[in-house]
Design a protein around this motif. Structure first.
Motif, PDB file in Angstrom:
ATOM      1  N   GLU A  83      80.267  62.485  10.003  1.00 41.26           N
ATOM      2  CA  GLU A  83      81.174  61.347  10.180  1.00 41.26           C
ATOM      3  C   GLU A  83      80.663  60.421  11.286  1.00 41.26           C
ATOM      4  O   GLU A  83      80.150  60.876  12.310  1.00 41.26           O
ATOM      5  N   LYS A  84      80.799  59.117  11.071  1.00 40.13           N
ATOM      6  CA  LYS A  84      80.364  58.140  12.068  1.00 40.13           C
ATOM      7  C   LYS A  84      81.219  58.301  13.321  1.00 40.13           C
ATOM      8  O   LYS A  84      82.443  58.386  13.250  1.00 40.13           O
ATOM      9  N   GLN A  85      80.578  58.337  14.469  1.00 37.63           N
ATOM     10  CA  GLN A  85      81.272  58.575  15.718  1.00 37.63           C
ATOM     11  C   GLN A  85      81.911  57.305  16.255  1.00 37.63           C
ATOM     12  O   GLN A  85      81.369  56.215  16.117  1.00 37.63           O
ATOM     13  N   SER A  86      83.092  57.470  16.859  1.00 30.03           N
ATOM     14  CA  SER A  86      83.808  56.359  17.474  1.00 30.03           C
ATOM     15  C   SER A  86      84.560  56.892  18.687  1.00 30.03           C
ATOM     16  O   SER A  86      84.495  58.079  18.999  1.00 30.03           O
ATOM     17  N   PHE A  87      85.303  56.010  19.360  1.00 31.85           N
ATOM     18  CA  PHE A  87      86.091  56.433  20.517  1.00 31.85           C
ATOM     19  C   PHE A  87      87.100  57.515  20.125  1.00 31.85           C
ATOM     20  O   PHE A  87      87.323  58.459  20.859  1.00 31.85           O
ATOM     21  N   LEU A 128      78.561  53.937  29.117  1.00 31.94           N
ATOM     22  CA  LEU A 128      77.540  53.009  28.627  1.00 31.94           C
ATOM     23  C   LEU A 128      76.636  53.617  27.569  1.00 31.94           C
ATOM     24  O   LEU A 128      76.019  52.908  26.790  1.00 31.94           O
ATOM     25  N   ARG A 129      76.560  54.936  27.520  1.00 31.97           N
ATOM     26  CA  ARG A 129      75.661  55.560  26.532  1.00 31.97           C
ATOM     27  C   ARG A 129      76.106  55.285  25.104  1.00 31.97           C
ATOM     28  O   ARG A 129      75.319  55.385  24.180  1.00 31.97           O
ATOM     29  N   PHE A 130      77.372  54.934  24.911  1.00 31.11           N
ATOM     30  CA  PHE A 130      77.887  54.659  23.577  1.00 31.11           C
ATOM     31  C   PHE A 130      77.658  53.206  23.145  1.00 31.11           C
ATOM     32  O   PHE A 130      77.894  52.857  22.001  1.00 31.11           O
ATOM     33  N   GLU A 180      87.788  51.782  29.463  1.00 33.21           N
ATOM     34  CA  GLU A 180      87.825  50.395  28.984  1.00 33.21           C
ATOM     35  C   GLU A 180      86.500  50.012  28.330  1.00 33.21           C
ATOM     36  O   GLU A 180      86.485  49.308  27.321  1.00 33.21           O
ATOM     37  N   ILE A 181      85.403  50.487  28.895  1.00 31.51           N
ATOM     38  CA  ILE A 181      84.093  50.220  28.297  1.00 31.51           C
ATOM     39  C   ILE A 181      84.043  50.814  26.896  1.00 31.51           C
ATOM     40  O   ILE A 181      83.679  50.146  25.934  1.00 31.51           O
ATOM     41  N   LYS A 182      84.433  52.076  26.779  1.00 28.92           N
ATOM     42  CA  LYS A 182      84.401  52.751  25.471  1.00 28.92           C
ATOM     43  C   LYS A 182      85.279  52.023  24.453  1.00 28.92           C
ATOM     44  O   LYS A 182      84.895  51.872  23.296  1.00 28.92           O
ATOM     45  N   LYS A 229      77.608  53.430  19.349  1.00 23.51           N
ATOM     46  CA  LYS A 229      76.344  54.173  19.193  1.00 23.51           C
ATOM     47  C   LYS A 229      76.684  55.649  19.434  1.00 23.51           C
ATOM     48  O   LYS A 229      76.869  56.071  20.565  1.00 23.51           O
ATOM     49  N   GLY A 230      76.775  56.407  18.359  1.00 26.85           N
ATOM     50  CA  GLY A 230      77.189  57.809  18.465  1.00 26.85           C
ATOM     51  C   GLY A 230      76.216  58.656  19.264  1.00 26.85           C
ATOM     52  O   GLY A 230      75.010  58.449  19.231  1.00 26.85           O
ATOM     53  N   ASP A 231      76.764  59.624  19.971  1.00 23.57           N
ATOM     54  CA  ASP A 231      75.972  60.615  20.710  1.00 23.57           C
ATOM     55  C   ASP A 231      76.297  61.956  20.055  1.00 23.57           C
ATOM     56  O   ASP A 231      77.168  62.677  20.510  1.00 23.57           O
ATOM     57  N   TYR A 232      75.604  62.284  18.981  1.00 25.73           N
ATOM     58  CA  TYR A 232      75.948  63.444  18.165  1.00 25.73           C
ATOM     59  C   TYR A 232      75.389  64.758  18.694  1.00 25.73           C
ATOM     60  O   TYR A 232      75.669  65.806  18.146  1.00 25.73           O
ATOM     61  N   GLU A 233      74.584  64.724  19.732  1.00 25.53           N
ATOM     62  CA  GLU A 233      73.944  65.949  20.202  1.00 25.53           C
ATOM     63  C   GLU A 233      74.428  66.372  21.588  1.00 25.53           C
ATOM     64  O   GLU A 233      73.826  67.233  22.199  1.00 25.53           O
ATOM     65  N   ARG A 234      75.505  65.812  22.074  1.00 29.39           N
ATOM     66  CA  ARG A 234      75.978  66.197  23.393  1.00 29.39           C
ATOM     67  C   ARG A 234      76.818  67.470  23.315  1.00 29.39           C
ATOM     68  O   ARG A 234      77.236  67.892  22.251  1.00 29.39           O
ATOM     69  N   VAL A 235      77.058  68.033  24.458  1.00 38.35           N
ATOM     70  CA  VAL A 235      77.842  69.267  24.513  1.00 38.35           C
ATOM     71  C   VAL A 235      79.286  68.957  24.778  1.00 38.35           C
ATOM     72  O   VAL A 235      79.597  67.993  25.394  1.00 38.35           O
TER      73      VAL A 235
END
Length: 144
Positions: free
Chosen positions: A2-6, A105-107, A129-131, A138-144
């Motif tokens: 699934e596409k990542q979002s807030f 900012l990574r997103f 607020e940034i998120k 920009k999804g971060d699918y490999e984080r813990v």
């Protein structure tokens, strides 16, 4: 995937969150029950305290190691992305940003990253607020 979002960026580790923790919490509940229903209150208090310590240690160690490494990687990624986009060192402004803002900012995709960095300094946006204002997440699918 699934596409990542807030709304769906929180990630759970099934063996840890849905197996280990429920088992420890169940054993702790039994321990507390036996403290009040058994004649051996001292031993059940000790057993319950051991379960509390196991729960706390598992949570703290897993979080500490994983998040420390992840934070370092996110900082390095942001430094690289900022340099690739601007040919300037991110370290020159990085110290002015809180961890919350840096990690949000990574997103932001490359097209929006410079804009968000400017907005942070102009409007003092928080990490949340940034998120929330990222248009193309920009999804971060490999984080813990």
């Amino acid at each position: 995937m699934e596409k990542q979002s807030f709304k769906n960026h929180v990630r759970y580790y099934t063996p840890h969150h849905f197996v280990y923790y429920p088992i420890i919490l169940t054993l702790l509940a039994f321990g507390i029950y036996f403290i009040f229903s058994s004649e051996d209150k001292l031993i059940w208090t000790f057993i319950s305290a051991v379960f509390v310590v196991l729960f706390w240690l598992a949570f703290m160690m897993r979080q500490h190691y994983a998040l420390t490494l992840q934070n370092r990687i996110v900082r390095l990624e942001l430094r690289y992305r900022y340099f690739a986009l601007t040919w300037k060192k991110f370290e020159d402004i990085e110290y002015q940003l809180t961890d919350d803002k840096l990690f949000a900012l990574r997103f932001a995709p490359d097209e929006e990253l410079k804009e968000f960095i400017e907005k942070i300094f102009l409007k003092n946006l928080s990490g949340t607020e940034i998120k929330k204002t990222i248009i193309h997440w920009k999804g971060d699918y490999e984080r813990v």
